[in-house]
Design a protein around this motif. Structure first.
Motif, PDB file in Angstrom:
ATOM      1  N   CYS A   1     -14.751  40.170 -19.411  1.00  0.00           N
ATOM      2  CA  CYS A   1     -14.560  40.980 -18.038  1.00  0.00           C
ATOM      3  C   CYS A   1     -12.761  40.395 -17.697  1.00  0.00           C
ATOM      4  O   CYS A   1     -12.413  39.673 -16.914  1.00  0.00           O
ATOM      5  CB  CYS A   1     -14.773  41.398 -16.909  1.00  0.00           C
ATOM      6  SG  CYS A   1     -14.237  42.533 -15.803  1.00  0.00           S
TER       7      CYS A   1
ATOM      8  N   HIS B   1     -13.333  40.262 -13.235  1.00  0.00           N
ATOM      9  CA  HIS B   1     -14.022  39.258 -12.538  1.00  0.00           C
ATOM     10  C   HIS B   1     -14.384  37.839 -13.756  1.00  0.00           C
ATOM     11  O   HIS B   1     -14.368  38.220 -14.460  1.00  0.00           O
ATOM     12  CB  HIS B   1     -15.491  40.209 -11.773  1.00  0.00           C
ATOM     13  CG  HIS B   1     -16.332  40.230 -13.161  1.00  0.00           C
ATOM     14  ND1 HIS B   1     -17.106  40.409 -14.045  1.00  0.00           N
ATOM     15  CD2 HIS B   1     -17.454  39.176 -13.267  1.00  0.00           C
ATOM     16  CE1 HIS B   1     -17.922  40.579 -15.119  1.00  0.00           C
ATOM     17  NE2 HIS B   1     -18.762  39.110 -14.442  1.00  0.00           N
TER      18      HIS B   1
ATOM     19  N   CYS C   1     -18.576  46.933 -17.347  1.00  0.00           N
ATOM     20  CA  CYS C   1     -19.018  45.635 -16.905  1.00  0.00           C
ATOM     21  C   CYS C   1     -20.129  45.501 -16.574  1.00  0.00           C
ATOM     22  O   CYS C   1     -20.370  46.520 -15.518  1.00  0.00           O
ATOM     23  CB  CYS C   1     -17.991  44.653 -16.398  1.00  0.00           C
ATOM     24  SG  CYS C   1     -18.473  43.448 -16.184  1.00  0.00           S
TER      25      CYS C   1
ATOM     26  N   GLY D   1     -21.059  42.684 -15.856  1.00  0.00           N
ATOM     27  CA  GLY D   1     -21.240  41.771 -14.189  1.00  0.00           C
ATOM     28  C   GLY D   1     -20.749  42.167 -12.588  1.00  0.00           C
ATOM     29  O   GLY D   1     -21.207  42.869 -11.891  1.00  0.00           O
ATOM     30  N   CYS D   2     -19.899  43.483 -13.090  1.00  0.00           N
ATOM     31  CA  CYS D   2     -18.972  43.805 -11.824  1.00  0.00           C
ATOM     32  C   CYS D   2     -19.315  45.328 -11.325  1.00  0.00           C
ATOM     33  O   CYS D   2     -18.493  45.865 -10.499  1.00  0.00           O
ATOM     34  CB  CYS D   2     -17.985  43.142 -11.490  1.00  0.00           C
ATOM     35  SG  CYS D   2     -16.303  44.252 -12.805  1.00  0.00           S
TER      36      CYS D   2
HETATM   37 ZN   LIG Z   1     -16.288  42.949 -14.155  1.00  0.00          ZN
END
Ligand SMILES: [Zn+2]
Length: 588
Positions: free
Chosen positions: A39, A42, A60, A62-63
């Motif tokens: 990503c 992040h 994403c 993750g974020c």
């Molecule tokens: Zn991300």
């Protein structure tokens, strides 16, 4: 401001392939039906950034960043919607009509401001090269700047006149209002119309990340004051969101894997002239979170290059914590006494300059050496007070631990006591750039996961959506963004909108509503990793029912307890019957 017609937007999106757009910025690889990569928004080492060619969106895990191709370009390039759309339109070969506005400025304000700034920069640059600019050329030559460098950075000269720029721009069709809005002119308090802001100065156009001129800095050629004047903030210029030289430095920053941060325009320009190109300037202000985020998109390492007088200041180091907080590795280099980057590279040349950069120390070591030198090792408290905030911002637990250990060793104290002190340091949330979701609290989070997954399943398939609708009576979903979105999804299917169109439609609809957008994107992500969708749906529906049932049980038990306390026999019996009934349902 005029809006771009929806059919144009649709046309652009139809002819744009999100995979092609994103792979121009991010290294993504095919993984099943999707593409995956690390990503860009992040910090991560294992890829959780997914691009879906089917749905023409990215997300994403993750974020939870996510959106369509326009959204990606807006976020990555720091662009407004119209600008991002135009960029994609150009690639797709779709013509976007000029925006008409009712503000009397005839079009998008930003576009006008970029245009008039570009015109002003050309005007000043030409003047610098003309016979009127002899003194300016002398000045630049004395400072060692070549003509080629002056051309690259569009260095200019503003003549000693109150209205030459205003008149020039007016002949080119720009209204006084636009000039004023661009900060190029200043209204006269004597009612004699506007006058030019920059007079008898060397002009440094300030470019944004993509090379558009957003503002100007004007420097005197002698010792008069003020030494510098700058454009005010305008709709296209926000000081905290610009790094001088970034448009020239971005490629080199990526190639070298490192960004060098200096203070002034001349430092950037002259080092560039000597071939060091991965360099940007904060223009005298402390580094902001936005600037850190911008840098982070190109590289993970930053070298702060201080003039010798700043280098001894712990205050100037404090600002660097912001880079650490963005997950960057920060190193610090200092020039010998009396030198700045501009003077040093001219005197010693590129190699010597680069070796100063190579000798940069890690921020942690640099700061610790500085503090020990200043305070003496015995002022453990003073040193710890300065060091712990920096250490607390390190996101990586291993690195953090390593720092604590080193600090303990250097100061001759126990690591455990430092750890205890570190626990007391409160993270300074004002640094954060937002976008963080709240802490996941066990039960609540997993409960929401079920709802999110159902939303994802509904989003990806109309038939599943109608089954979910049938099996979730009102009150099944907890109040919040997920519920809002799923109701809207049911609504859109009802209107005949297809599963392929719905995600994009919702993302457009929700605009800057991060919570609902987040729900859409995360839900899609869930549905895609969830394995067999029918089994997942059964599980989630079952889970939802169980949650509701448990909730009902909890509230009945609470009421039962109260009835017991007040000795209300009738109510107790009634409640027990209800509770038993629910328990029986549970068994079957
Ligand atoms: Zn991300």
């Amino acid at each position: 401001m005029g809006r771009i017609p929806q059919e144009i937007i649709d046309q652009v999106l139809d002819r744009t392939d999100i995979v092609e757009v994103i792979s121009g910025y991010v290294n993504i690889k095919k993984a099943g039906r999707n593409f995956k990569g690390c990503c860009p928004f992040h910090d991560e080492k294992t890829p959780s950034f997914v691009v879906s060619p089917d749905k023409q969106i990215y997300h994403c895990f993750g974020c939870s960043a996510g959106g369509n191709a326009v959204g990606f370009v807006m976020r990555y390039e720091n662009m407004e919607f119209p600008e991002a759309l135009r960029m994609l339109a150009e690639k797709a070969g779709v013509e976007v009509p000029e925006q008409r506005a009712d503000d009397g400025m005839g079009g998008s304000i930003s576009a006008k401001l970029y245009e008039v700034n570009g015109l002003a920069a050309e005007y000043y640059h030409k003047l610098m090269k003309s016979r009127h600019g002899a003194a300016a050329r002398e000045y630049l030559k004395a400072r060692g700047m070549t003509g080629g460098t002056a051309d690259t950075f569009m260095i200019g000269y503003s003549p000693d006149s109150w209205e030459s720029l205003r008149k020039y721009c007016e002949t080119k069709g720009f209204s006084p209002a636009v000039l004023r809005k661009a900060g190029l002119t200043v209204p006269s308090d004597k009612g004699r119309g506007d006058y030019d802001r920059f007079r008898k100065r060397i002009i440094f156009p300030i470019f944004n990340e993509r090379g558009k001129i957003v503002a100007f800095g004007g420097r005197v050629m002698d010792d008069s004051l003020p030494k510098y004047i700058n454009s005010p903030e305008t709709p296209v210029y926000n000081k905290s969101g610009v790094l001088y030289g970034l448009n020239f430095a971005r490629k080199s920053m990526r190639d070298k894997g490192c960004a060098v941060i200096v203070e002034g325009y001349m430092d950037v320009i002259m080092t560039h002239q000597y071939g060091v190109k991965n360099i940007v300037a904060t223009s005298g202000t402390a580094l902001t979170s936005r600037q850190a985020a911008m840098l982070k998109r190109y590289t993970k390492t930053a070298v702060m290059l201080f003039d010798s007088d700043q280098a001894g200041e712990t205050a100037s180091l404090r600002g660097l914590d912001i880079l650490i907080e963005h997950g960057m590795e920060v190193r610090v280099a200092a020039l010998p006494s009396g030198e700045d980057p501009d003077s040093y590279i001219k005197k010693k040349g590129r190699e010597a300059f680069e070796s100063v950069l190579e000798q940069a120390k890690g921020l942690f070591e640099y700061k610790l050496d500085l503090l020990i030198g200043r305070l003496g090792k015995r002022d453990v408290g003073g040193i710890v007070d300065e060091m712990l905030p920096t250490i607390s911002k390190v996101g990586n637990a291993v690195v953090q631990s390593d720092y604590l250990k080193k600090l303990a060793e250097r100061l001759g104290v126990h690591e455990a006591s430092l750890r205890y002190e570190l626990g007391k340091v409160k993270p300074d949330y004002s640094y954060r750039s937002g976008n963080e979701s709240g802490p996941p609290s066990g039960k609540r989070a997993s409960y929401k996961t079920g709802e999110l997954h159902l939303l994802g399943l509904a989003l990806t398939d109309g038939k599943r959506a109608s089954r979910i609708r049938e099996e979730t009576p009102p009150g099944s979903f907890s109040e919040g963004p997920v519920k809002d979105v799923i109701l809207r999804v049911f609504d859109l299917y009802g209107k005949g909108v297809t599963a392929r169109e719905i995600p994009g439609r919702l993302l457009d609809e929700y605009g800057s509503d991060e919570q609902r957008r987040g729900a859409v994107v995360q839900a899609l992500a869930r549905a895609e990793i969830g394995g067999d969708p029918d089994k997942a749906m059964d599980d989630c529906l079952c889970y939802l029912k169980k949650e509701r049932r448990d909730e009902k049980l909890r509230s009945l038990t609470l009421r039962l307890k109260k009835a017991q306390e007040s000795n209300n026999g009738d109510e107790m019996r009634e409640l027990l019957v209800k509770i038993n009934k629910i328990h029986k349902e549970k068994v079957t």
